[in-house]
Write an enzyme that holds these catalytic residues in place. Structure first.
Site, mmCIF file in Angstrom:
data_model
loop_
_atom_site.group_PDB
_atom_site.id
_atom_site.type_symbol
_atom_site.label_atom_id
_atom_site.label_comp_id
_atom_site.label_asym_id
_atom_site.label_seq_id
_atom_site.Cartn_x
_atom_site.Cartn_y
_atom_site.Cartn_z
ATOM 1 N N CYS A 1 -3.324 5.746 1.596
ATOM 2 C CA CYS A 1 -3.741 6.701 0.575
ATOM 3 C C CYS A 1 -5.247 6.761 0.456
ATOM 4 C CB CYS A 1 -3.157 6.312 -0.777
ATOM 5 S SG CYS A 1 -1.387 6.197 -0.726
ATOM 6 N N GLY B 1 12.140 4.903 2.761
ATOM 7 C CA GLY B 1 12.719 5.110 4.089
ATOM 8 C C GLY B 1 11.703 5.073 5.218
ATOM 9 N N HIS B 2 10.550 5.697 4.990
ATOM 10 C CA HIS B 2 9.627 5.838 6.127
ATOM 11 C C HIS B 2 8.921 4.543 6.512
ATOM 12 C CE1 HIS B 2 5.565 6.250 4.120
ATOM 13 N NE2 HIS B 2 6.323 6.533 3.085
HETATM 14 N N1 PLP Z 1 4.685 0.760 -2.672
HETATM 15 C C1 PLP Z 1 4.088 0.280 -1.572
HETATM 16 C C2 PLP Z 1 3.812 -1.193 -1.485
HETATM 17 C C3 PLP Z 1 3.743 1.127 -0.521
HETATM 18 O O1 PLP Z 1 3.154 0.638 0.564
HETATM 19 C C4 PLP Z 1 4.035 2.510 -0.652
HETATM 20 C C5 PLP Z 1 3.636 3.461 0.416
HETATM 21 O O2 PLP Z 1 2.584 3.343 1.010
HETATM 22 C C6 PLP Z 1 4.669 2.979 -1.815
HETATM 23 C C7 PLP Z 1 4.975 2.071 -2.809
HETATM 24 C C8 PLP Z 1 5.022 4.416 -1.993
HETATM 25 O O3 PLP Z 1 6.076 4.757 -1.123
HETATM 26 P P1 PLP Z 1 6.448 6.267 -0.742
HETATM 27 O O4 PLP Z 1 5.527 6.661 0.365
HETATM 28 O O5 PLP Z 1 7.880 6.202 -0.311
HETATM 29 O O6 PLP Z 1 6.292 7.097 -1.954
#
Ligand code: PLP
Length: 371
Positions: free
Chosen positions: A311, A190-191
């Site tokens: 991250c 969602g975000h």
């Molecule tokens: N997959 C990708 C390509 C992403 O960019 C992200 C988030 O940065 C995620 C998975 C994980 O998503 P969420 O923040 O909803 O856990």
């Protein structure tokens, strides 16, 4: 401030907030409750589920709401039988890489060909074994925007009866994207689409059998226990309805951004500039400039960007994705990710070009004062 970090997170759309507001401030009950408040909640949940299913052209029974894409990916990966063989890539999001460590499977992490930012279908074909149970790949990379050629891989998976899990997070809302036949499951967050954090979705085709990662009540047909995050789910459905049909407008701004920087600065190279990319993403190396320093100077000058993925930003490590693309460590360290949203304006792009040119020239002058 000019916000160019939309692949890390997007800001909440005011129309999404308006859609969620009645639930936040009103009297909506638990969708599992029998009384009228509960039934009001159940009706909102059913409507949102229907809208999400319609958007992706799937059945409502194929939609599972989660707390985000990380949870969805964990759930999908846990569904792969222990001891089997999985094909994935070294470019995947950390949510996939870490989750696979607990899968009990033999995992092949494919590296892309040098300077390529995606795994080619022939590489997947070569890695397939009789005991391959699953292929896990991202639709597009969140750091470089480089797209995976999903169609032929999906056909291969379909032909061989192999589960194909796609991380669709970076792709959604950044240009058209039909879900290829042969994709068993795909997840979104969602975000990343101007909905709130704390909500995501897994679309799981009937052909893929999963079991709940979150065990509890019988919510969501027993596929994920726990009272549904109704506010987030309604916000997600609204955000989907607002996504642009095409990425042409964002793409034109992104191209102008890259053209402006390349015209006014020497030593600029765009990772994957010659490959199919998302319309909103530019990952750019500025020769002889330290990326971390540039990021901080841009923040002071009024531009918010990322160095690698959210991250790993905040650390001094070079981007794993760029290094796995066999980009020299020095170049990887000098790289910055710019990611636009549909709210980015032409004026912001013109101002961003001027600010970046100015900051990069100043940093280069500091490191080579004699020139
Ligand atoms: N997959 C990708 C390509 C992403 O960019 C992200 C988030 O940065 C995620 C998975 C994980 O998503 P969420 O923040 O909803 O856990």
């Amino acid at each position: 401030m000019i916000y160019l970090d939309n692949n890390a997170t997007t800001f909440l759309d005011s129309q999404v907030l308006s859609a969620m507001e009645p639930i936040l401030s009103g009297k909506v009950g638990n969708p599992s409750s029998i009384h009228r408040y509960g039934q009001a909640g159940a009706a909102l949940l059913a409507k949102a589920t229907k809208e999400v299913a319609a958007y992706f052209g799937v059945q409502t029974s194929e939609v599972v709401f989660t707390s985000g894409a990380t949870e969805a990916l964990n759930m999908l990966i846990r569904a792969i039988p222990n001891g089997s063989h999985i094909i994935t890539s070294s470019l995947e999001h950390i949510a996939v890489i870490e989750s696979l460590k607990f899968s009990g499977c033999e995992v092949d992490y494919l590296d892309p060909e040098a300077k390529n930012g995606a795994i080619a279908p022939w590489q997947v074909e070569r890695a397939l074994r009789p005991d391959t149970a699953a292929i896990i790949l991202m639709a597009a990379n969140n750091e470089t925007g480089i797209k995976t050629d999903l169609e032929p891989i999906a056909s291969m998976a379909l032909e061989r009866g192999v589960t194909f899990i796609v991380d669709g997070v970076a792709q959604l809302g950044r240009g058209e994207w039909p879900l290829p036949l042969g994709v068993s499951a795909v997840c979104f967050s969602g975000h990343k689409i101007h909905a709130p954090t704390g909500v995501g979705v897994a679309i799981i085709r009937k052909t893929m059998k999963t079991h709940p990662l979150i065990v509890g009540g019988p919510q969501q047909r027993g596929r994920r226990g726990g009272t549904e995050n109704l506010v987030g789910i309604v916000g997600f459905a609204k955000a989907l309805s607002l996504l642009p049909k095409s990425g042409a407008e964002m793409g034109a701004l992104r191209d102008r951004f890259e053209e402006g920087l390349s015209t006014h600065l020497s030593g600029v190279s765009i990772h994957g500039g010659d490959q199919p990319r998302l319309c909103n993403t530019s990952n750019i190396a500025f020769l002889d400039v330290d990326g971390e320093t540039l990021l901080m100077q841009l923040d002071l000058a009024g531009i918010a960007v990322s160095h690698g993925s959210a991250c790993s930003s905040g650390t001094l490590e070079s981007s794993r994705v760029l290094l796995n693309m066999q980009i020299e460590p020095k170049i990887a360290r000098s790289s910055i990710r710019f990611s636009l949203s549909r709210f980015t304006t032409p004026d912001e792009i013109e101002r961003a070009i001027k600010i970046i040119v100015d900051v990069v020239e100043k940093l280069r002058a500091l490191t080579s004062p004699g020139s």
